[in-house]
Design a protein around this motif. Structure first.
Motif, PDB file in Angstrom:
ATOM      1  N   ASP A 136      -9.991  -2.454 -14.146  1.00  0.00           N
ATOM      2  CA  ASP A 136      -8.736  -2.545 -13.409  1.00  0.00           C
ATOM      3  C   ASP A 136      -8.449  -1.227 -12.707  1.00  0.00           C
ATOM      4  OD1 ASP A 136      -8.236  -5.128 -14.171  1.00  0.00           O
ATOM      5  OD2 ASP A 136      -7.046  -4.567 -15.922  1.00  0.00           O
ATOM      6  N   LEU A 137      -8.277  -1.286 -11.378  1.00  0.00           N
ATOM      7  CA  LEU A 137      -7.905  -0.086 -10.647  1.00  0.00           C
ATOM      8  C   LEU A 137      -6.466   0.293 -10.943  1.00  0.00           C
ATOM      9  CD1 LEU A 137      -9.528  -0.842  -7.168  1.00  0.00           C
ATOM     10  CD2 LEU A 137     -10.400   0.633  -8.977  1.00  0.00           C
ATOM     11  N   VAL A 138      -5.592  -0.711 -11.069  1.00  0.00           N
ATOM     12  CA  VAL A 138      -4.187  -0.522 -11.410  1.00  0.00           C
ATOM     13  C   VAL A 138      -3.812  -1.635 -12.378  1.00  0.00           C
ATOM     14  CG1 VAL A 138      -3.566   0.562  -9.222  1.00  0.00           C
ATOM     15  CG2 VAL A 138      -3.448  -1.920  -9.423  1.00  0.00           C
ATOM     16  N   PRO A 139      -2.674  -1.518 -13.082  1.00  0.00           N
ATOM     17  CA  PRO A 139      -2.299  -2.577 -14.013  1.00  0.00           C
ATOM     18  C   PRO A 139      -2.048  -3.938 -13.359  1.00  0.00           C
ATOM     19  CG  PRO A 139      -1.126  -0.559 -14.516  1.00  0.00           C
ATOM     20  CD  PRO A 139      -1.821  -0.346 -13.207  1.00  0.00           C
ATOM     21  N   SER A 140      -1.815  -3.970 -12.054  1.00  0.00           N
ATOM     22  CA  SER A 140      -1.648  -5.222 -11.311  1.00  0.00           C
ATOM     23  C   SER A 140      -0.400  -5.989 -11.720  1.00  0.00           C
ATOM     24  CB  SER A 140      -2.888  -6.118 -11.443  1.00  0.00           C
ATOM     25  OG  SER A 140      -4.016  -5.458 -10.934  1.00  0.00           O
ATOM     26  N   ARG A 141       0.667  -5.256 -12.027  1.00  0.00           N
ATOM     27  CA  ARG A 141       1.965  -5.866 -12.258  1.00  0.00           C
ATOM     28  C   ARG A 141       3.036  -4.879 -11.818  1.00  0.00           C
ATOM     29  NH1 ARG A 141      -0.094  -4.493 -17.347  1.00  0.00           N
ATOM     30  NH2 ARG A 141       1.187  -3.065 -18.580  1.00  0.00           N
ATOM     31  N   TYR A 142       4.188  -5.419 -11.439  1.00  0.00           N
ATOM     32  CA  TYR A 142       5.250  -4.568 -10.921  1.00  0.00           C
ATOM     33  C   TYR A 142       6.581  -5.155 -11.369  1.00  0.00           C
ATOM     34  CZ  TYR A 142       8.013  -1.760  -7.667  1.00  0.00           C
ATOM     35  OH  TYR A 142       8.913  -0.878  -7.126  1.00  0.00           O
ATOM     36  N   ALA A 143       7.403  -4.354 -12.016  1.00  0.00           N
ATOM     37  CA  ALA A 143       8.661  -4.821 -12.592  1.00  0.00           C
ATOM     38  C   ALA A 143       9.833  -4.563 -11.656  1.00  0.00           C
ATOM     39  CB  ALA A 143       8.910  -4.142 -13.935  1.00  0.00           C
ATOM     40  N   LEU A 200       8.850  -9.733 -13.323  1.00  0.00           N
ATOM     41  CA  LEU A 200       7.554  -9.080 -13.312  1.00  0.00           C
ATOM     42  C   LEU A 200       6.672  -9.806 -12.297  1.00  0.00           C
ATOM     43  CD1 LEU A 200       6.174  -6.753 -14.958  1.00  0.00           C
ATOM     44  CD2 LEU A 200       5.067  -8.557 -16.303  1.00  0.00           C
ATOM     45  N   VAL A 201       6.291  -9.108 -11.223  1.00  0.00           N
ATOM     46  CA  VAL A 201       5.347  -9.666 -10.256  1.00  0.00           C
ATOM     47  C   VAL A 201       3.947  -9.332 -10.763  1.00  0.00           C
ATOM     48  CG1 VAL A 201       4.570  -9.697  -7.856  1.00  0.00           C
ATOM     49  CG2 VAL A 201       6.993  -9.301  -8.390  1.00  0.00           C
ATOM     50  N   VAL A 241       2.057 -14.083  -8.567  1.00  0.00           N
ATOM     51  CA  VAL A 241       2.964 -14.959  -9.309  1.00  0.00           C
ATOM     52  C   VAL A 241       4.095 -14.078  -9.839  1.00  0.00           C
ATOM     53  CG1 VAL A 241       1.007 -16.403  -9.975  1.00  0.00           C
ATOM     54  CG2 VAL A 241       1.881 -14.709 -11.576  1.00  0.00           C
ATOM     55  N   ALA A 242       5.088 -14.695 -10.453  1.00  0.00           N
ATOM     56  CA  ALA A 242       6.199 -13.921 -11.012  1.00  0.00           C
ATOM     57  C   ALA A 242       6.589 -14.485 -12.374  1.00  0.00           C
ATOM     58  CB  ALA A 242       7.400 -13.933 -10.071  1.00  0.00           C
ATOM     59  N   LEU A 243       7.064 -13.597 -13.226  1.00  0.00           N
ATOM     60  CA  LEU A 243       7.579 -13.966 -14.530  1.00  0.00           C
ATOM     61  C   LEU A 243       9.012 -13.469 -14.598  1.00  0.00           C
ATOM     62  CD1 LEU A 243       6.114 -15.294 -17.033  1.00  0.00           C
ATOM     63  CD2 LEU A 243       6.041 -13.000 -18.004  1.00  0.00           C
TER      64      LEU A 243
END
Length: 303
Positions: A14-21, A30-31, A73-75
């Motif tokens: 993973d280059l980045v965690p791939s989630r954004y709050a 959480l995207v 997607v989103a949570l």
């Protein structure tokens, strides 16, 4: 569960965690990136003059033949409910999409247990929005009382889908049809259909727009003075400057263009935040009016 405070467990690839709050009032959002889809650039506007489309791609420093579309997607946490908006691609249906279908892994790396999800909202039933629920072993990890909210018109459409106005690469119509059929068969008892609008949880309302598919819907989040719209496939990267370009996946491209203009006009007027499936991750931003077109204004990332 606080969706913003889980430990980072990124793997070596993973280059980045791939989630954004994001916080929308009392709602935690959480995207999550499901990966990327390499698709032909003609899909962005198959009704456009090729020279004009080529000029737009050049101005955006994008390749002329194909490039990677984001898949988000989103949570959402609203009170005791954990709501998943769309479910990503899941398994690659022999279409050479190896970098998509990352949702289950990335939810796990964020510390999100699938059993904690109480509701799923589907913007529509294309395979890159339902496929994550078809991955082997996923259904067994979900709650037996899971509610899946989807427009009744969407379920009806996929009983006998019409691809006559789309412009997809070879193999996609068959894969889309098969995924929707399998999804309906496996999750029929979990479906909670609605006609035009439905409140999924306090501050979380799903509204049918049509256009992209007959039952395509957007999800409105509202808490206090904060607002965010998850637009699904109503808006693509080119849709701000060229809202009248037809996307190859649109089953009713003329209506999809009208939906896009109405939605972007509204978002520009309200100033609320926008997230969409195929805008570059994390796809959080706002819409501005720029002459007779629109302009995408991404947020400054909050580290």
């Amino acid at each position: 569960m606080n969706l913003q405070s889980n430990p980072v467990k990124s793997g070596p690839d993973d280059l980045v965690p791939s989630r954004y709050a994001v916080r929308i009032g009392d709602l935690d959002v959480l995207v999550v990136s499901d990966g990327v889809l390499p698709l032909p650039t003609t899909m962005l506007g198959h009704n456009a003059d090729p020279a004009v489309r080529a000029a737009w791609l050049k101005d955006m420093f994008l390749p002329q033949d194909a490039f990677d579309w984001a898949l988000n997607v989103a949570l959402v946490r609203s009170g005791d409910q954990i709501i998943l908006i769309d479910a990503g691609l899941g398994l690659d249906p022999q279409l050479n999409l190896p970098r998509a279908g990352q949702l289950v892994k990335r939810l796990a790396s964020a510390g999100i247990d699938l059993a904690s999800v109480t509701d799923v909202v589907l913007t529509h039933m294309h395979m890159d929005h339902v496929g994550g629920l078809l991955v082997d072993g996923v259904k067994e990890r979900l709650r037996p009382d899971l509610r899946i909210h989807v427009a009744a018109a969407e379920v009806k459409f996929w009983e006998s889908p019409d691809f006559s106005h789309t412009a997809m690469p070879q193999g996609f119509p068959d894969a889309l049809r098969a995924a929707a059929k399998r999804f309906t068969e496996e999750y029929r008892s979990h479906l909670r259909t609605f006609e035009d609008e439905h409140e999924v949880a306090p501050g979380v309302v799903v509204t049918r727009t049509g256009g992209h598919t007959p039952g395509h819907s957007v999800v409105r989040l509202a808490s206090g003075d904060d607002r965010l719209t998850f637009a699904g496939d109503a808006v693509f990267a080119v849709g701000f400057e060229q809202p009248d370009w037809y996307n190859g996946f649109e089953h009713d491209p003329e209506e999809a263009a009208r939906v896009r203009v109405r939605l972007l006009t509204e978002l520009a007027a309200t100033g609320e935040q926008l997230v969409a499936t195929h805008l570059p991750f994390p796809s959080v931003g706002r819409v501005a009016v720029d002459g007779d077109h629109f302009r995408w204004v991404p947020v400054f990332w909050d580290y």
